[in-house]
Each structure stands twice: as C-alpha cells, then as structure tokens.
Write an enzyme that holds these catalytic residues in place. Structure first.
Site, PDB file in Angstrom:
ATOM      1  N   GLU A 104     -32.969 -17.943  11.191  1.00  0.00           N
ATOM      2  CA  GLU A 104     -34.371 -18.367  11.164  1.00  0.00           C
ATOM      3  C   GLU A 104     -34.985 -18.226  12.552  1.00  0.00           C
ATOM      4  O   GLU A 104     -34.257 -18.093  13.544  1.00  0.00           O
ATOM      5  CB  GLU A 104     -34.466 -19.816  10.677  1.00  0.00           C
ATOM      6  CG  GLU A 104     -33.781 -20.798  11.603  1.00  0.00           C
ATOM      7  CD  GLU A 104     -33.755 -22.220  11.034  1.00  0.00           C
ATOM      8  OE1 GLU A 104     -33.290 -22.408   9.900  1.00  0.00           O
ATOM      9  OE2 GLU A 104     -34.211 -23.131  11.756  1.00  0.00           O
TER      10      GLU A 104
ATOM     11  N   LYS B 177     -36.465 -18.874  16.178  1.00  0.00           N
ATOM     12  CA  LYS B 177     -36.375 -19.900  17.215  1.00  0.00           C
ATOM     13  C   LYS B 177     -37.790 -20.034  17.765  1.00  0.00           C
ATOM     14  O   LYS B 177     -38.309 -19.123  18.412  1.00  0.00           O
ATOM     15  CB  LYS B 177     -35.396 -19.467  18.305  1.00  0.00           C
ATOM     16  CG  LYS B 177     -35.227 -20.520  19.387  1.00  0.00           C
ATOM     17  CD  LYS B 177     -34.056 -20.165  20.277  1.00  0.00           C
ATOM     18  CE  LYS B 177     -33.703 -21.231  21.279  1.00  0.00           C
ATOM     19  NZ  LYS B 177     -34.786 -21.888  21.955  1.00  0.00           N
TER      20      LYS B 177
ATOM     21  N   ASP C 121     -40.749 -21.182  20.072  1.00  0.00           N
ATOM     22  CA  ASP C 121     -40.796 -21.464  21.508  1.00  0.00           C
ATOM     23  C   ASP C 121     -41.824 -22.554  21.785  1.00  0.00           C
ATOM     24  O   ASP C 121     -42.985 -22.285  22.080  1.00  0.00           O
ATOM     25  CB  ASP C 121     -41.169 -20.176  22.247  1.00  0.00           C
ATOM     26  CG  ASP C 121     -40.863 -20.288  23.719  1.00  0.00           C
ATOM     27  OD1 ASP C 121     -40.150 -21.235  24.113  1.00  0.00           O
ATOM     28  OD2 ASP C 121     -41.337 -19.434  24.482  1.00  0.00           O
TER      29      ASP C 121
ATOM     30  N   TYR D  74     -37.271 -27.837  11.385  1.00  0.00           N
ATOM     31  CA  TYR D  74     -36.110 -26.976  11.151  1.00  0.00           C
ATOM     32  C   TYR D  74     -34.819 -27.725  10.870  1.00  0.00           C
ATOM     33  O   TYR D  74     -33.757 -27.120  10.773  1.00  0.00           O
ATOM     34  CB  TYR D  74     -35.895 -26.023  12.322  1.00  0.00           C
ATOM     35  CG  TYR D  74     -35.826 -26.702  13.681  1.00  0.00           C
ATOM     36  CD1 TYR D  74     -34.782 -27.554  13.993  1.00  0.00           C
ATOM     37  CD2 TYR D  74     -36.804 -26.477  14.640  1.00  0.00           C
ATOM     38  CE1 TYR D  74     -34.712 -28.180  15.218  1.00  0.00           C
ATOM     39  CE2 TYR D  74     -36.747 -27.089  15.876  1.00  0.00           C
ATOM     40  CZ  TYR D  74     -35.701 -27.951  16.167  1.00  0.00           C
ATOM     41  OH  TYR D  74     -35.624 -28.568  17.372  1.00  0.00           O
TER      42      TYR D  74
ATOM     43  N   LYS E  37     -31.308 -14.874  21.805  1.00  0.00           N
ATOM     44  CA  LYS E  37     -32.640 -14.684  22.388  1.00  0.00           C
ATOM     45  C   LYS E  37     -32.972 -13.203  22.483  1.00  0.00           C
ATOM     46  O   LYS E  37     -32.137 -12.395  22.900  1.00  0.00           O
ATOM     47  CB  LYS E  37     -32.678 -15.307  23.779  1.00  0.00           C
ATOM     48  CG  LYS E  37     -32.552 -16.820  23.753  1.00  0.00           C
ATOM     49  CD  LYS E  37     -33.620 -17.400  24.628  1.00  0.00           C
ATOM     50  CE  LYS E  37     -33.323 -18.824  24.971  1.00  0.00           C
ATOM     51  NZ  LYS E  37     -34.130 -19.245  26.105  1.00  0.00           N
TER      52      LYS E  37
ATOM     53  N   CYS F 269     -45.484 -16.155  61.109  1.00  0.00           N
ATOM     54  CA  CYS F 269     -45.807 -16.953  59.931  1.00  0.00           C
ATOM     55  C   CYS F 269     -47.306 -16.827  59.635  1.00  0.00           C
ATOM     56  O   CYS F 269     -48.126 -17.025  60.535  1.00  0.00           O
ATOM     57  CB  CYS F 269     -45.440 -18.416  60.188  1.00  0.00           C
ATOM     58  SG  CYS F 269     -46.094 -19.533  58.948  1.00  0.00           S
TER      59      CYS F 269
ATOM     60  N   CYS G 273     -49.046 -20.391  60.538  1.00  0.00           N
ATOM     61  CA  CYS G 273     -49.132 -20.999  61.864  1.00  0.00           C
ATOM     62  C   CYS G 273     -48.890 -19.989  62.982  1.00  0.00           C
ATOM     63  O   CYS G 273     -48.886 -20.357  64.155  1.00  0.00           O
ATOM     64  CB  CYS G 273     -48.136 -22.148  61.975  1.00  0.00           C
ATOM     65  SG  CYS G 273     -46.429 -21.571  62.033  1.00  0.00           S
TER      66      CYS G 273
ATOM     67  N   CYS H 172     -39.918 -19.522  58.905  1.00  0.00           N
ATOM     68  CA  CYS H 172     -40.786 -19.995  59.978  1.00  0.00           C
ATOM     69  C   CYS H 172     -40.115 -21.266  60.484  1.00  0.00           C
ATOM     70  O   CYS H 172     -39.924 -22.211  59.735  1.00  0.00           O
ATOM     71  CB  CYS H 172     -42.171 -20.308  59.425  1.00  0.00           C
ATOM     72  SG  CYS H 172     -43.155 -21.327  60.526  1.00  0.00           S
TER      73      CYS H 172
ATOM     74  N   CYS I  55     -45.400 -26.482  61.172  1.00  0.00           N
ATOM     75  CA  CYS I  55     -46.186 -25.537  60.373  1.00  0.00           C
ATOM     76  C   CYS I  55     -46.864 -26.275  59.211  1.00  0.00           C
ATOM     77  O   CYS I  55     -46.196 -26.950  58.425  1.00  0.00           O
ATOM     78  CB  CYS I  55     -45.263 -24.438  59.839  1.00  0.00           C
ATOM     79  SG  CYS I  55     -46.054 -23.355  58.658  1.00  0.00           S
TER      80      CYS I  55
END
Ligand code: IVH
Length: 676
Positions: free
Chosen positions: A123, A125, A127, A234, A322, A416, A419, A434, A439
């Site tokens: 059956e 599945k 989601d 189910y 799946k 970075c 900063c 960084c 920062c």
C-alpha cells in the site's frame, strides 16, 4: 604486565568513536525533524547514518546503550499540548531504498514461517504526520501525534477540524478502537497555501509534510481549520469489541466506519508479485491527492504477524520501500556563503526557482568546497536537483554537456563575508572556518542554538528576534541574554509590550533548566543531546566538567576520542570560561541535582570520586554507572581529591599512586559490599 580491561583494541575504539559521532548527528537531525519541523538532510542521508549506527551497534554490542537513537522512536513531545499515552505503542518501520532488501525481507518471512502461504499487502506510504485516533463506543475521544512512540501530543482540537476524520463512527463501532493514520496536506492545497503566504509576505513551507506538521502544531485550531488537511488511515492500535483477522479487510471496514483509507492496494503471495505491485504503485501514485514517498509491505494475516513479532523499534512483519526522488533541471545562478555557529562557511546554491516533488526550490546547500569541486559544480551551470524523501533539495549532478564556456569556477572566499576576518582551514578537514569569535553571524547562530527548544528552550528568541538584538547591539555574548530588560527591548521595531514580557519571562524560566540543557546549549562541536546528558550525569556539575582531564572525558561511554578533544578544547578557551562565569552569575543552574544522582544521601558514594583501574569482572562503563547513579563521580586520574581507587587484578601505576597519596583502595569484593 599490567593490563586495563576496558582499554579497547583499535577497531573497537574506532567503532566506539564513530558510534558516538553518529549518535550526536542523528540526535541533532531528530531534533530538527521532530521538534523544529525543519530538517536539513535528505531522508536518504538520514537513513544511511541510522543504518551505519545500527550496524555498528550490532557488531559491537558492548557499546549499545538504551539512550541510543536506535532504541527510541521519533522526537520528544511538544510542550504546549497536553500529553496522551498511547494504548498501544506507535512504532515505525524499517526503511529501505533497495529492492534487494525487499527480497530479503520476504525471504526472511519464508524462513520464519516455513511451508506457509504468506500473503502480503502493498500500500502507499503517505508522506505526512503520523496520528493516532482513539474512539470509544464510536465517539472520537482524542487524537495524538506519535511523540516518542509511547506518549504524544494531544491534538484533538486540531484534528476535529479535519473533515475526513469522523467525530462519530458510522455503522457498528467496536467498544474501543485506536486507529492509526497519516495526516497530510493535499498537493493542490499546499501549492495554493504557499502562494497565498508568499503574497502575504509570510515564510513558505518547505513541502506538504512540513506544512501538515506546522498546521497540527497550531495552538489555535481556527488556523488549522483553514488548512487543506486530510487523513489516510492504515492500521489499528488497541482494540476491544471486534476481532480482526487480516489487514486486507481493513480497507473496506475503515470506509464503512467513515474513514478515508488508501484507494489503491495490492495483495501478493510471492516476492515477484510484491515487487510488481511496488512498481505498479510507483506508476499511479503521482495521481493521488497526497504525496507518497514509498510503498509499505505488510504481512496480511494477523495470526502470522503475532508469530513474527517486533524488534525494539519496528515490526518484523512490515517494511517500507522508498522510491528514488524526482530529479529536475535548473540553473545555478550563484553560490552564496553562509556562516554557521562554529564559524564554518557553507556554500549555498542560489538557483533559478523550480518545483521539485511538489515544492518551490531556490536554495540548496552545497555542503563544502570539496563537494562543489568533486561534483564539478560551476556558477551558471544547468544542474540536476533532487529531493530525496521530498525534504531537502540537493544538487546531485551537473549537465556538463550544456556548458557554453561562460560558467565560472567557485572559490571559497579568503575572508568571512560577515566580518571580513581571514578564514582558516583546519588541517585534515574540509571545513573552512571564520575564527573570529566576535563574528556577528556566528554570534547569531550560537544564540539561536542556545535558545532553541532542544537546549535552553527560550520561546520568542528565534532567528528574527536574535537578528534584531544583535544588529541593535543588545547582544554581544550569549550571556547578554540574561542582561536584557524591558528598557532595552522597547528600542526594537515591531515588538509589543506583551511580547517583551513573554520573552523576559521565558529568559527567566530558562535559568532553572537542567544542567544537560545548558551543556548542550553551549554549542560545543560534536556534542549532541545524549553526550550532554552523559556529561551532566557523569560530572554532576559544570565545575567538575570544566576541570575534567582529556583522558577522563574520552573514557565516558557517550563521548569518545574526537568528542572528548572537542569538549576539552572548549573548556580550555579563556573566552568560554568567561562565558560560564557570566552565566553562573546570572543564576543559571550549574549542578545536576536530578533525584537519580543523589537519591540516597546516606550512601557512601554521594559526593565521592572514584578511579577505576585494573582488570575487573564487569565492563568499566557498568561499574561507572553504578557509582554515578549513587551520587559519586568517576575520574581517570588519581589525586589527593580521589576518595577511592577501585583496583582490579594487575592494577599498576594508579594503584601505586593511590598508596603513595594515602587514598583508600577497594578491591572488587569490598566495592560490591559498598554497593549493597
Ligand atoms: S504502518 C507498526 N502504513 O510511515 C508500523 N505507516 O516509519 C505502523 N506511514 O510511522 C506503520 N503510510 O507514520 C504504515 N501505509 C502506511 C503508512 C505508514 C505512512 C508512516 C507512518 C509510520 C512511518 C513509517
């Protein structure tokens, strides 16, 4: 030669380290998924981590632990709802992406039920979000989320707003019936809802499942009522007053009672027919109103199910297969840089918006520079995007055949972006960091983590509020949270009196959070919830933890070498010690005074420090647990502060040192006596 029994050989210590690391990572992903409803990895990646951990735990049973995520289902329940204990536990299913494993599943059934016909049902599945509905004499009594599998949130008011859930069952209803199903947001409704939210300037939902989860979390059920939700049922949990024999008969029965069940399902009696049904379902499932991410294969006859039984977490009579995710093409417009809590710079793909598996995608993490180069991703490329499990979009490949020559290679910036400090690459690591502790981007992330639900749980101190507070210069350190007051907060835009009061109340409440939450909230690299709990339990106080030796840390079951090093380095850093000093003076709880640790005040263990050495008849972890659970502590090295040395056979230098320092020594027999 003195041997120490708990010192493990190399493959074992590698396994232990990996187990600790995996547990930390999985805990974190569970928290993001179940508590924040904002997962950051694909189901497939999660499943791979989970499997690796389960395999290692099976191969090295000495390292298994009841705290491991493999031994628990889902996340902890939310606070805002009252709690419901399920009549029968809500378990989850083993997942696989491999047809071969479906074959093995069926072969195992054949081995366990030799010479029997074994019909299985295939059956969809669905989601969505698992729900349990309890009916008494046909009336809906309550609805609950799965929670931790035993106890979930009472979401009855929200579920009552869903038309496909009957408040009163039709026909002859059993005396008691627990029905299990999946709440979903239908695909069309999801698209409409997101379009409306976008127009209203509200954040959009990642996918229908997150939208359903978000809708069920509403404390105001009027909001839930406006959401296009449905429930597909189910299965059953507890049941009284009806005898059920086979799953395939449930679909019709559910419909006569007034529920919606899967519109398509198959019965197979062989592995070939099972695979055939799985393929069939894949062909038709896109036409369903709800999203599906796989097929569930279940043994049809309940008598056979009873004989097959369960593992700790899932039934032996079912498996979820799946489907591979849908792939779409889009253009990579740019690569942006995001700065994380520990300063890690992460490249993020800015994409031409596209719909993948039902949701609009414009961003996807590219993880790190090596990943970008490994996949040869260049700015301007047409890329293939996938959302395995329909959650987090990922760039899986590049259409190099469509290149025109204008595409640009990506280079990690030398500074970075937040900063401008020069970034560093740790030896042997892929991450670029960084290292400026001031920062602002790092500070924001650290604060978000500190205040998050899994850590200090300060409601109202989310991303937007943290952003405002940092940009207004009201927060420079995590500890500044505790210097906020109404006067400072009124300077913020669009923050009313009520929110200010709520925020200050939440901050005040957080001061009494248990020690493990504070440890977790510090955001020490690799330290997840289970390691934080273990540290709190082991040391009993922040002081003891701060002063612990590297050796001692590495010997804790949930810690290990890498994590131990990271903890040790954290507490060596003067800025972190300063932070703790400030948190202490703000009045935060710095000791673990949970009743388990100090329940027996007369015990000789309370407040004592033990060093365990030599070969003993029980694993060291077990002995340590016995000491800690009685209020004692375990240390790795002998000093004047040591209360006892537990010396097994062939004890060496530690025993010698204890004698020199006049520390009391107990052998195993004496120790057992003390345990009582
Ligand atoms: S049966 C004892 N059937 O997938 C196992 N689950 O990890 C009961 N799900 O927790 C689950 N569609 O939330 C079952 N047709 C289906 C399902 C289904 C979706 C969800 C459910 C479960 C999870 C499996």
């Amino acid at each position: 030669m003195p041997t120490v029994s708990w010192r493990v050989s190399d493959p074992e210590s590698a396994a232990r380290e990996r187990i600790c690391q995996l547990r930390g990572e999985i805990e974190e992903h569970n928290r993001r998924y179940y508590e924040d409803a904002t997962p950051t990895i694909e189901d497939r990646e999660y499943d791979a981590l989970y499997r690796e951990l389960a395999d290692l735990e099976q191969r090295f049973p000495g390292f298994s632990s009841p705290d491991s995520p493999t031994q628990r289902v889902g996340g902890a329940p939310l606070k805002a709802f009252s709690q419901v204990t399920h009549r029968a536990p809500m378990l989850s299913l083993d997942n696989t992406y491999s047809e071969q494993e479906v074959v093995e599943f069926y072969r195992r059934l054949e081995r366990l039920l030799p010479n029997e016909k074994i019909p299985v049902v295939i059956e969809p599945k669905v989601d969505g979000v698992a729900v349990s509905l309890l009916y008494e004499n046909g009336k809906l009594r309550y609805a609950a989320t799965r929670g931790d599998g035993t106890t979930g949130d009472n979401i009855t008011r929200n579920i009552r707003t869903i038309r496909s859930v009957p408040a009163q069952l039709k026909g002859t209803a059993p005396k008691l019936l627990e029905v299990r199903g999946e709440v979903f947001m239908d695909k069309a409704g999801f698209t409409k809802l997101n379009a409306a939210r976008e127009e209203a300037g509200l954040p959009v939902f990642m996918n229908p499942r997150n939208a359903a989860a978000g809708s069920l979390k509403q404390l105001d059920s009027a909001i839930t009522a406006q959401r296009p939700l449905g429930v597909v049922v189910y299965g059953t949990g507890a049941i009284k007053g009806a005898e059920l024999e086979q799953h395939s008969k449930l679909f019709r029965w559910f419909k006569t009672l007034g529920f919606s069940a899967a519109e398509k399902w198959w019965v197979a009696e062989s592995v070939e027919d099972t695979l055939h049904a799985i393929h069939e379902l894949d062909r038709v499932r896109h036409a369903f109103a709800y999203q599906t991410d796989g097929a569930v294969v279940k043994v049809d006859l309940f008598a056979q199910r009873d004989r097959l039984g369960f593992t700790a977490k899932s039934p032996r009579w079912a498996i979820a297969y799946k489907y591979e995710a849908e792939r779409v093409e889009t253009r990579l417009l740019d690569i942006l840089i995001q700065v994380g809590r520990t300063g890690v710079l992460t490249p993020v793909a800015a994409l031409e918006p596209v719909t993948v598996s039902g949701s609009r995608v414009a961003r996807a993490t590219l993880h790190n520079e090596e990943e970008v180069h490994r996949k040869d991703i260049r700015i301007g490329d047409v890329v293939l995007l996938e959302k395995a499990g329909e959650v987090i979009p990922a760039v899986v490949a590049v259409r190099t055949d469509l290149r025109t020559g204008v595409e640009r290679e990506f280079r990690m910036p030398k500074n970075c972006p937040e900063c401008s400090s020069v970034v560093q690459k740790d030896a042997g690591q892929v991450a670029v960091r960084c290292v400026n502790a001031q920062c602002p981007a790092q500070l924001r992330r650290r604060l978000e983590h500190f205040a998050s639900r899994g850590a200090m749980d300060i409601e109202g101190l989310g991303e937007a509020m943290v952003g405002q507070l940092v940009s207004h210069g009201l927060l420079h350190h995590v500890s500044d949270v505790y210097s906020l007051d109404a006067e400072k907060l009124v300077t913020l835009e669009r923050v009313g009196e009520k929110s200010i009061k709520n925020l200050l109340d939440a901050i005040e409440r957080s001061k009494t959070q248990p020690l493990w939450r504070l440890i977790f909230g510090l955001g020490i690299l690799h330290v997840g919830v289970s390691a934080s709990r273990a540290l709190s339990r082991h040391f009993g106080s922040m002081d003891a933890l701060t002063e612990s030796s590297l050796e001692e840390l590495q010997q804790i079951a949930d810690v290990g070498d890498v994590v131990g090093r990271s903890i040790h380095a954290f507490f060596q850093e003067p800025a972190n010690r300063e932070l703790l000093k400030r948190l202490r003076s703000a009045g935060l709880r710095m000791i673990d005074d949970s009743p388990r640790a100090f329940s027996n005040q007369t015990s000789p263990f309370v407040g004592s420090t033990w060093v365990i050495t030599g070969t003993l008849s029980k694993p060291r972890d077990e002995i340590a647990e016995a000491i800690i659970s009685r209020g004692g502590k375990v240390s790795g090295s002998v000093s004047k502060k040591t209360s006892y040395v537990l010396a097994g056979q062939d004890a060496g230098s530690k025993l010698e040192k204890a004698r020199k320092l006049g520390v009391r020594v107990a052998d195993e027999a004496r120790f057992r006596e003390m345990l009582g």
